[in-house]
Design an enzyme around this catalytic site. Structure first.
Site, PDB file in Angstrom:
ATOM      1  N   ARG A  57       0.811  -1.220   0.000  1.00 38.29           N
ATOM      2  CA  ARG A  57       0.000   0.000   0.000  1.00 38.29           C
ATOM      3  C   ARG A  57       0.845   1.271   0.000  1.00 38.29           C
ATOM      4  O   ARG A  57       0.337   2.365  -0.189  1.00 38.29           O
ATOM      5  CB  ARG A  57      -0.947   0.011   1.206  1.00 38.29           C
ATOM      6  CG  ARG A  57      -2.149  -0.904   1.042  1.00 38.29           C
ATOM      7  CD  ARG A  57      -3.130  -0.762   2.208  1.00 38.29           C
ATOM      8  NE  ARG A  57      -2.627  -1.349   3.433  1.00 38.29           N
ATOM      9  CZ  ARG A  57      -2.277  -0.666   4.525  1.00 38.29           C
ATOM     10  NH1 ARG A  57      -2.372   0.654   4.534  1.00 38.29           N
ATOM     11  NH2 ARG A  57      -1.848  -1.294   5.603  1.00 38.29           N
ATOM     12  N   TYR A 108     -22.367  11.831 -13.487  1.00 33.67           N
ATOM     13  CA  TYR A 108     -22.341  10.376 -13.353  1.00 33.67           C
ATOM     14  C   TYR A 108     -22.982   9.959 -12.031  1.00 33.67           C
ATOM     15  O   TYR A 108     -22.632  10.477 -10.970  1.00 33.67           O
ATOM     16  CB  TYR A 108     -20.899   9.881 -13.425  1.00 33.67           C
ATOM     17  CG  TYR A 108     -20.727   8.411 -13.175  1.00 33.67           C
ATOM     18  CD1 TYR A 108     -21.466   7.472 -13.895  1.00 33.67           C
ATOM     19  CD2 TYR A 108     -19.828   7.952 -12.219  1.00 33.67           C
ATOM     20  CE1 TYR A 108     -21.305   6.122 -13.665  1.00 33.67           C
ATOM     21  CE2 TYR A 108     -19.660   6.602 -11.986  1.00 33.67           C
ATOM     22  CZ  TYR A 108     -20.414   5.692 -12.713  1.00 33.67           C
ATOM     23  OH  TYR A 108     -20.254   4.350 -12.471  1.00 33.67           O
ATOM     24  N   ASP A 179     -14.312  16.531 -13.296  1.00 32.93           N
ATOM     25  CA  ASP A 179     -14.191  15.174 -13.835  1.00 32.93           C
ATOM     26  C   ASP A 179     -14.025  15.307 -15.348  1.00 32.93           C
ATOM     27  O   ASP A 179     -14.952  15.682 -16.060  1.00 32.93           O
ATOM     28  CB  ASP A 179     -15.442  14.369 -13.498  1.00 32.93           C
ATOM     29  CG  ASP A 179     -15.349  12.910 -13.940  1.00 32.93           C
ATOM     30  OD1 ASP A 179     -14.574  12.614 -14.870  1.00 32.93           O
ATOM     31  OD2 ASP A 179     -16.070  12.071 -13.371  1.00 32.93           O
ATOM     32  N   LYS A 204     -11.540   4.166 -18.597  1.00 32.74           N
ATOM     33  CA  LYS A 204     -12.193   4.518 -19.857  1.00 32.74           C
ATOM     34  C   LYS A 204     -11.168   4.843 -20.948  1.00 32.74           C
ATOM     35  O   LYS A 204     -10.390   3.988 -21.331  1.00 32.74           O
ATOM     36  CB  LYS A 204     -13.175   5.662 -19.615  1.00 32.74           C
ATOM     37  CG  LYS A 204     -14.093   5.473 -18.402  1.00 32.74           C
ATOM     38  CD  LYS A 204     -14.924   4.213 -18.479  1.00 32.74           C
ATOM     39  CE  LYS A 204     -16.071   4.170 -17.475  1.00 32.74           C
ATOM     40  NZ  LYS A 204     -15.675   4.242 -16.057  1.00 32.74           N
TER      41      LYS A 204
END
Length: 384
Positions: A57, A108, A179, A204
């Site tokens: 992490r 969204y 965004d 995307k």
């Protein structure tokens, strides 16, 4: 375009290079005899102690390379996450307890769900306002902490006037989150337009091949970036090493994929606008589109590869049209090399903002003649 490199990913960038060149060159290992051109895929959860990275992490060379490239493209400090929604969740935690977020009405539904859930738990207050009405959005921003918009809104393709929104938010003491998933850094760099944080679902267009989940936030302020890095570490929303490698590989070809898909999107939008079985088309690149003037100012490099249109028929006919398509795939998501389509009102989150027959089309890189033939044939077969 230049950005301070992460140590180990130090190929120098020329400030005069265009964004598509930077997408190819940024985040590569330092050049030396016999060195690999690409960063290694580091697959380890554990590291020898007494270094900055001791556990999975803490860091990964794959993240660092991708963050170097995205930071160079967007002009800020990038932090990558396990998904776009993981990035959005981390950004939402920047809002002080009891603070206010102004969110675009058309956005969204995943992001909307996150913020509505936080509001329901008393964590923050949420105000909704239309991003395509800058005056109304900024009126709602009085006393707010964050204004959150999409550069090109999902799924209606409305365009936010990012420079005006960012300036107005700053005057009111708020930061602006944009965004830019639909636009990508090649069509808009929101930090240059005054925004404070730009978010991407790299799943995307950046990844571009429908084979990974990954998100990113790029910050103007180093303190915001550090907060997001700590949040990622403590909440465990880390991207995989292979996913980071694939996203960076996808970024290398973003310019050629996006250019091809955008050209096809424009042609399909023009043809659909004249189709007898289509009642409306939403694509900012069309001169007759209500968003065209604003898009020409804030998206001067192109309008992207996404469009939406309403079928001039019933919901049942629209679903039959989607099922009849042979080349365009009836599926969710967007931005891959393959063309995808779906009726957005089938999702409860979009039903309130999308007409019942609105279809969102993500245009891929197939031959545009084949795409048109498929769309036209399916429309005529199901609507007469």
């Amino acid at each position: 375009m230049a950005s301070d490199p992460v140590e180990g990913f130090a190929v120098p960038l020329d400030a005069a290079w265009s964004a598509d060149t930077v997408a190819v060159q940024a985040g590569r290992p330092a050049r030396r005899a016999g060195a690999a051109m690409n960063p290694a895929v580091t697959m380890s959860s554990t590291y020898v102690q007494d270094a900055a990275v001791e556990y999975g992490r803490d860091g990964n060379t794959g993240w660092e390379a991708l963050e170097t490239a995205l930071g160079a493209l967007d002009g800020g400090r990038a932090v990558t996450f396990a998904s776009g929604l993981a990035a959005a969740t981390a950004i939402a935690d920047l809002v002080p307890t009891g603070g206010t977020v102004v969110l675009s009405t058309v956005t969204y539904f995943g992001v909307r769900n996150i913020l509505e859930r936080l509001e329901a738990h008393g964590r923050l207050r949420l105000r909704m306002a239309p991003a395509d009405d800058t005056g109304a959005l900024l009126a709602a921003a009085d006393g707010a902490d964050v204004v959150w918009v999409e550069s090109i809104a999902n799924p209606l393709m409305t365009v936010a006037d990012v420079p005006a929104i960012a300036a107005g938010a700053r005057d009111r003491g708020a930061i602006t989150v944009v965004d830019a998933t639909f636009a990508t850094p090649l069509r808009q760099r929101p930090l240059e337009l005054g925004a404070d944080i730009v978010m991407h679902s790299a799943t995307k267009l950046i990844g571009g091949h429908s084979d990974l989940l990954l998100g990113a936030a790029v910050c103007r302020d180093d303190a915001d970036a550090e907060f997001l890095r700590v949040h990622r570490h403590d909440h465990g929303a880390v991207p995989g090493g292979l996913e980071a490698f694939l996203a960076l590989r996808g970024l290398r070809t973003l310019a050629v994929r996006l250019d091809r898909a955008e050209a096809s999107a424009g042609e399909l939008a023009r043809r659909l606008s004249a189709h007898p079985h289509v009642s409306s088309v939403r694509y900012p690149g069309l001169e007759e589109d209500s968003e065209h003037e604003r898009a020409s100012r804030v998206l001067p490099n192109g309008s992207g590869s996404m469009l939406a249109f309403e079928v001039a028929g019933s919901v049942e006919q629209t679903d039959a049209f989607l099922d009849r398509l042979r080349l365009v795939t009836h599926a969710t998501s967007l931005g891959g090399v393959e063309s995808l389509i779906e009726r957005r009102a089938r999702y409860a989150g979009d039903a309130a903002i999308a007409g019942p027959t609105l279809c969102r089309l993500s245009v891929g890189i197939e031959n545009v003649k084949d795409l048109w033939s498929d769309l036209d044939e399916a429309l005529r077969a199901t609507l007469g």
